[in-house]
Design a protein around this motif. Structure first.
Motif, PDB file in Angstrom:
ATOM      1  N   ALA A 186     -17.258   2.232  -8.179  1.00 46.22           N
ATOM      2  CA  ALA A 186     -17.069   2.778  -6.834  1.00 46.22           C
ATOM      3  C   ALA A 186     -15.951   2.042  -6.102  1.00 46.22           C
ATOM      4  CB  ALA A 186     -18.370   2.693  -6.046  1.00 46.22           C
ATOM      5  N   LYS A 187     -15.910   0.731  -6.225  1.00 50.39           N
ATOM      6  CA  LYS A 187     -14.849  -0.053  -5.576  1.00 50.39           C
ATOM      7  C   LYS A 187     -13.481   0.257  -6.191  1.00 50.39           C
ATOM      8  CE  LYS A 187     -16.824  -2.372  -2.350  1.00 50.39           C
ATOM      9  NZ  LYS A 187     -16.375  -2.225  -0.960  1.00 50.39           N
ATOM     10  N   LEU A 188     -13.448   0.483  -7.494  1.00 50.02           N
ATOM     11  CA  LEU A 188     -12.193   0.831  -8.149  1.00 50.02           C
ATOM     12  C   LEU A 188     -11.705   2.200  -7.659  1.00 50.02           C
ATOM     13  CD1 LEU A 188      -9.975   0.162 -10.150  1.00 50.02           C
ATOM     14  CD2 LEU A 188     -11.451   1.043 -11.980  1.00 50.02           C
ATOM     15  N   ARG A 189     -12.616   3.163  -7.550  1.00 49.44           N
ATOM     16  CA  ARG A 189     -12.234   4.480  -7.018  1.00 49.44           C
ATOM     17  C   ARG A 189     -11.730   4.350  -5.582  1.00 49.44           C
ATOM     18  NH1 ARG A 189     -16.938   5.839  -9.655  1.00 49.44           N
ATOM     19  NH2 ARG A 189     -18.114   5.942  -7.696  1.00 49.44           N
ATOM     20  N   GLN A 190     -12.372   3.480  -4.813  1.00 55.31           N
ATOM     21  CA  GLN A 190     -11.941   3.249  -3.439  1.00 55.31           C
ATOM     22  C   GLN A 190     -10.533   2.652  -3.416  1.00 55.31           C
ATOM     23  OE1 GLN A 190     -14.201   0.271  -1.307  1.00 55.31           O
ATOM     24  NE2 GLN A 190     -13.727   1.180   0.664  1.00 55.31           N
ATOM     25  N   ALA A 191     -10.258   1.730  -4.319  1.00 56.46           N
ATOM     26  CA  ALA A 191      -8.928   1.114  -4.383  1.00 56.46           C
ATOM     27  C   ALA A 191      -7.856   2.161  -4.699  1.00 56.46           C
ATOM     28  CB  ALA A 191      -8.915   0.004  -5.438  1.00 56.46           C
ATOM     29  N   VAL A 192      -8.146   3.024  -5.647  1.00 51.81           N
ATOM     30  CA  VAL A 192      -7.182   4.076  -6.005  1.00 51.81           C
ATOM     31  C   VAL A 192      -6.968   5.022  -4.827  1.00 51.81           C
ATOM     32  CG1 VAL A 192      -6.790   6.059  -7.515  1.00 51.81           C
ATOM     33  CG2 VAL A 192      -7.639   3.914  -8.477  1.00 51.81           C
ATOM     34  N   ALA A 193      -8.040   5.372  -4.125  1.00 52.91           N
ATOM     35  CA  ALA A 193      -7.929   6.260  -2.968  1.00 52.91           C
ATOM     36  C   ALA A 193      -7.100   5.600  -1.863  1.00 52.91           C
ATOM     37  CB  ALA A 193      -9.311   6.630  -2.444  1.00 52.91           C
ATOM     38  N   ARG A 194      -7.349   4.326  -1.615  1.00 60.23           N
ATOM     39  CA  ARG A 194      -6.586   3.607  -0.582  1.00 60.23           C
ATOM     40  C   ARG A 194      -5.110   3.522  -0.956  1.00 60.23           C
ATOM     41  NH1 ARG A 194      -9.757   4.469   3.368  1.00 60.23           N
ATOM     42  NH2 ARG A 194     -11.696   3.334   3.339  1.00 60.23           N
ATOM     43  N   LEU A 195      -4.836   3.287  -2.218  1.00 59.31           N
ATOM     44  CA  LEU A 195      -3.453   3.236  -2.672  1.00 59.31           C
ATOM     45  C   LEU A 195      -2.794   4.598  -2.483  1.00 59.31           C
ATOM     46  CD1 LEU A 195      -1.221   1.528  -3.914  1.00 59.31           C
ATOM     47  CD2 LEU A 195      -2.071   2.190  -6.167  1.00 59.31           C
ATOM     48  N   GLY A 196      -3.522   5.656  -2.827  1.00 59.83           N
ATOM     49  CA  GLY A 196      -2.996   7.007  -2.641  1.00 59.83           C
ATOM     50  C   GLY A 196      -2.739   7.339  -1.183  1.00 59.83           C
ATOM     51  N   ALA A 197      -3.510   6.736  -0.291  1.00 57.28           N
ATOM     52  CA  ALA A 197      -3.337   6.960   1.144  1.00 57.28           C
ATOM     53  C   ALA A 197      -2.243   6.065   1.728  1.00 57.28           C
ATOM     54  CB  ALA A 197      -4.653   6.720   1.870  1.00 57.28           C
ATOM     55  N   GLY A 198      -1.673   5.202   0.886  1.00 54.51           N
ATOM     56  CA  GLY A 198      -0.587   4.345   1.350  1.00 54.51           C
ATOM     57  C   GLY A 198      -1.022   3.023   1.940  1.00 54.51           C
ATOM     58  N   ASP A 199      -2.280   2.657   1.787  1.00 56.31           N
ATOM     59  CA  ASP A 199      -2.789   1.398   2.348  1.00 56.31           C
ATOM     60  C   ASP A 199      -2.968   0.379   1.216  1.00 56.31           C
ATOM     61  OD1 ASP A 199      -3.992  -0.634   3.742  1.00 56.31           O
ATOM     62  OD2 ASP A 199      -5.539   0.628   4.647  1.00 56.31           O
ATOM     63  N   ALA A 200      -1.881  -0.267   0.835  1.00 53.59           N
ATOM     64  CA  ALA A 200      -1.897  -1.199  -0.294  1.00 53.59           C
ATOM     65  C   ALA A 200      -2.795  -2.407  -0.026  1.00 53.59           C
ATOM     66  CB  ALA A 200      -0.479  -1.656  -0.632  1.00 53.59           C
ATOM     67  N   ALA A 201      -2.867  -2.868   1.199  1.00 49.93           N
ATOM     68  CA  ALA A 201      -3.701  -4.039   1.516  1.00 49.93           C
ATOM     69  C   ALA A 201      -5.178  -3.716   1.290  1.00 49.93           C
ATOM     70  CB  ALA A 201      -3.455  -4.499   2.950  1.00 49.93           C
ATOM     71  N   ARG A 254      -4.266  -3.986 -10.889  1.00 50.37           N
ATOM     72  CA  ARG A 254      -3.910  -5.260 -10.250  1.00 50.37           C
ATOM     73  C   ARG A 254      -2.473  -5.649 -10.593  1.00 50.37           C
ATOM     74  NH1 ARG A 254      -7.375 -10.643 -11.084  1.00 50.37           N
ATOM     75  NH2 ARG A 254      -6.534 -10.448 -13.167  1.00 50.37           N
ATOM     76  N   GLY A 255      -2.100  -5.471 -11.859  1.00 49.99           N
ATOM     77  CA  GLY A 255      -0.714  -5.754 -12.259  1.00 49.99           C
ATOM     78  C   GLY A 255       0.278  -4.846 -11.551  1.00 49.99           C
ATOM     79  N   PHE A 256      -0.074  -3.571 -11.418  1.00 51.68           N
ATOM     80  CA  PHE A 256       0.781  -2.629 -10.709  1.00 51.68           C
ATOM     81  C   PHE A 256       0.976  -3.060  -9.256  1.00 51.68           C
ATOM     82  CE2 PHE A 256       1.057   1.084  -7.915  1.00 51.68           C
ATOM     83  CZ  PHE A 256       2.262   1.624  -8.354  1.00 51.68           C
ATOM     84  N   LEU A 257      -0.130  -3.404  -8.601  1.00 52.97           N
ATOM     85  CA  LEU A 257      -0.033  -3.826  -7.204  1.00 52.97           C
ATOM     86  C   LEU A 257       0.741  -5.121  -7.060  1.00 52.97           C
ATOM     87  CD1 LEU A 257      -3.594  -2.911  -5.898  1.00 52.97           C
ATOM     88  CD2 LEU A 257      -1.419  -1.855  -5.217  1.00 52.97           C
ATOM     89  N   ALA A 258       0.603  -6.018  -8.022  1.00 49.93           N
ATOM     90  CA  ALA A 258       1.348  -7.280  -7.964  1.00 49.93           C
ATOM     91  C   ALA A 258       2.859  -7.013  -8.086  1.00 49.93           C
ATOM     92  CB  ALA A 258       0.877  -8.220  -9.060  1.00 49.93           C
ATOM     93  N   CYS A 259       3.237  -6.127  -8.991  1.00 46.65           N
ATOM     94  CA  CYS A 259       4.662  -5.787  -9.154  1.00 46.65           C
ATOM     95  C   CYS A 259       5.190  -5.048  -7.939  1.00 46.65           C
ATOM     96  CB  CYS A 259       4.854  -4.932 -10.399  1.00 46.65           C
ATOM     97  SG  CYS A 259       4.661  -5.836 -11.930  1.00 46.65           S
ATOM     98  N   ARG A 260       4.347  -4.221  -7.381  1.00 47.19           N
ATOM     99  CA  ARG A 260       4.745  -3.427  -6.218  1.00 47.19           C
ATOM    100  C   ARG A 260       4.938  -4.319  -4.992  1.00 47.19           C
ATOM    101  NH1 ARG A 260       1.576   0.488  -2.645  1.00 47.19           N
ATOM    102  NH2 ARG A 260       3.177   1.951  -2.038  1.00 47.19           N
ATOM    103  N   GLY A 261       4.207  -5.414  -4.923  1.00 42.86           N
ATOM    104  CA  GLY A 261       4.282  -6.306  -3.780  1.00 42.86           C
ATOM    105  C   GLY A 261       5.492  -7.211  -3.789  1.00 42.86           C
ATOM    106  N   ARG A 262       6.191  -7.246  -4.893  1.00 42.01           N
ATOM    107  CA  ARG A 262       7.368  -8.147  -4.970  1.00 42.01           C
ATOM    108  C   ARG A 262       8.574  -7.556  -4.338  1.00 42.01           C
ATOM    109  NH1 ARG A 262       6.440  -9.717 -11.225  1.00 42.01           N
ATOM    110  NH2 ARG A 262       4.493 -10.730 -10.881  1.00 42.01           N
TER     111      ARG A 262
END
Length: 81
Positions: free
Chosen positions: A36-51, A73-81
């Motif tokens: 459920a938390k992973l699905r929430q993370a994907v939804a938040r990323l799709g909504a543009g809220d990376a934090a 996590r790796g994707f978000l780490a690369c995206r944050g650079r």
């Protein structure tokens, strides 16, 4: 969870292993919470809220380390650079 961690029997729908009778309700619940938390993370990323995506993803990883969660996590780490 596909197999019982106690006896390695294939699991069915019940939260109790048919072979050894181990109660798996708690680990199955933790696995569901992680998903459920992973699905929430994907939804938040799709909504543009990376934090918020990072926070939900870290909560998911604290419960269960899945290949998809680690990849995200790796994707978000690369995206944050």
């Amino acid at each position: 969870m596909e197999r019982c961690p106690t006896c390695q029997a294939r699991l069915r729908e019940e939260p109790v292993c048919a072979r050894c009778r181990t109660d798996l309700s708690l680990p199955l619940d933790v696995e569901a919470q992680a998903s459920a938390k992973l699905r929430q993370a994907v939804a938040r990323l799709g909504a543009g809220d990376a934090a918020a995506a990072r926070r939900a993803l870290e909560e998911s990883l604290q419960l269960k380390r899945t290949p998809l969660a680690l990849l995200l996590r790796g994707f978000l780490a690369c995206r944050g650079r």
